[in-house]
Design a protein around this motif. Structure first.
Motif, PDB file in Angstrom:
ATOM      1  N   ALA A  44       0.550  -1.532   0.015  1.00  0.00           N
ATOM      2  CA  ALA A  44      -0.157   0.226   0.455  1.00  0.00           C
ATOM      3  C   ALA A  44       0.424   1.377   0.008  1.00  0.00           C
ATOM      4  CB  ALA A  44      -0.410   0.339   1.390  1.00  0.00           C
ATOM      5  N   TYR A 106     -12.038  -4.766  -0.678  1.00  0.00           N
ATOM      6  CA  TYR A 106     -10.018  -4.855  -0.637  1.00  0.00           C
ATOM      7  C   TYR A 106     -10.111  -5.886  -1.132  1.00  0.00           C
ATOM      8  CZ  TYR A 106      -5.919  -3.598   1.753  1.00  0.00           C
ATOM      9  OH  TYR A 106      -4.219  -3.887   1.685  1.00  0.00           O
ATOM     10  N   HIS A 110      -7.292  -4.279  -3.880  1.00  0.00           N
ATOM     11  CA  HIS A 110      -6.255  -4.486  -3.195  1.00  0.00           C
ATOM     12  C   HIS A 110      -5.788  -2.195  -3.624  1.00  0.00           C
ATOM     13  CE1 HIS A 110      -4.208  -8.116  -2.056  1.00  0.00           C
ATOM     14  NE2 HIS A 110      -4.825  -8.543  -3.383  1.00  0.00           N
ATOM     15  N   ILE A 112      -5.885   0.880  -1.432  1.00  0.00           N
ATOM     16  CA  ILE A 112      -5.570   1.290  -0.320  1.00  0.00           C
ATOM     17  C   ILE A 112      -6.959   2.391   0.903  1.00  0.00           C
ATOM     18  CG2 ILE A 112      -4.359   3.721  -0.850  1.00  0.00           C
ATOM     19  CD1 ILE A 112      -3.851   1.626   2.580  1.00  0.00           C
TER      20      ILE A 112
END
Length: 304
Positions: A44, A106, A110, A112
């Motif tokens: 992230a 999420y 992926h 953030i």
């Protein structure tokens, strides 16, 4: 699992940037090539840095990211509906349902911001469940605050995150992170028109002082607020500051007539403005300040 790297590659090429401009100091050339090919993911922290080098807002990346846009929008709308329900009913359960939706998103994206939204919703659920205090979710709140503290350069995303977290901070946390914000706001290199202004952020900060009836924090916030040059185009921060100053003055001189002479015109003005959300918030804050600092002073509100 969807990969973000190919989306970053497409955006980089559209902007005419070389790979080294994006990966230098972030990851090795070999790993970055694998990342753009969709073979590996990125952390992230690295993704945030790459977006900054692409001069891309988080919201812009969300729109450009090559995912299932219709599904993403549907999930976000469902989560927003649950948040509105939780705020209206002052219950934790809708926030937990919205957090679960964002956790699933999420895992797929992926992204953030999805993770931060999930944590924020979990914190709000805990806040609602504990009568306006963060208890079990305190480590999650600190995780997000640490993220803000470690970012030397703030973008619109960081300002929005701070604004969402402020109502749930302790008074001590509020002053620490508000001062960090004040130090870094002048360094903003990207400003989204939808992001709160300095004046709007400071207005939001007063919620903590009022909720906790902490006059020491109230005075510290007022000193910060009074020192700011507010944008003329934004009316309501000026009106809030006048109200906050009026109640602070009353605590010193106990002059009810003077307080009425400042607050009554504000209530009259708010009743004529066609901005219901801001007007309702100002009216509510005046009522709460009255109950806290001037319970024996009566005001004339045309809306009553």
């Amino acid at each position: 699992m969807k990969q973000i790297g190919p989306a970053i590659k497409r955006i980089r090429e559209n902007k005419g940037l070389t790979q080294v401009k994006i990966y230098d100091g972030v990851m090795s050339r070999t790993n970055y090539a694998r990342f753009e090919d969709g073979q590996i993911d990125s952390s992230a922290t690295n993704l945030m840095e790459m977006l900054k080098r692409l001069n891309l807002l988080m919201t812009e990346f969300a729109n450009l990211y090559d995912g299932d846009t219709d599904t993403v929008i549907a999930v976000q709308q469902q989560a927003l509906s649950l948040v509105n329900q939780g705020m209206t009913e002052q219950r934790p359960e809708p926030f937990l349902k919205a957090a679960a939706l964002m956790a699933t998103q999420y895992e797929d994206s992926h992204y953030i911001a999805d993770h931060h939204t999930q944590l924020t919703l979990q914190i709000y659920a805990d806040y609602m469940a504990n009568d306006g205090h963060v208890v079990q979710a305190a480590p999650l709140l600190q995780q997000l605050l640490t993220y803000l503290e470690k970012n030397e350069t703030w973008y619109s995303y960081e300002v929005s995150l701070l604004n969402n977290l402020m109502p749930m901070m302790t008074p001590d946390q509020l002053l620490v992170y508000l001062r960090i914000y004040m130090q870094r706001v002048s360094k903003l290199t990207q400003v989204d028109p939808g992001v709160a202004s300095v004046g709007e952020v400071l207005v939001q900060a007063f919620e903590v002082a009022i909720n906790n009836r902490d006059f020491e924090i109230y005075q510290s916030l007022l000193a910060l607020f009074d020192a700011q040059h507010l944008q003329e185009r934004l009316l309501f921060p000026h009106l809030f500051r006048q109200a906050f100053d009026a109640f602070a003055a009353y605590t010193q001189d106990q002059n009810a007539a003077a307080l009425q002479g400042k607050i009554d015109p504000l209530l009259m003005l708010v009743s004529t403005l066609q901005i219901p959300v801001n007007g309702a918030q100002l009216r509510q804050d005046i009522a709460r300040l009255q109950a806290w600092l001037a319970p024996n002073v009566k005001f004339c509100d045309p809306a009553d």
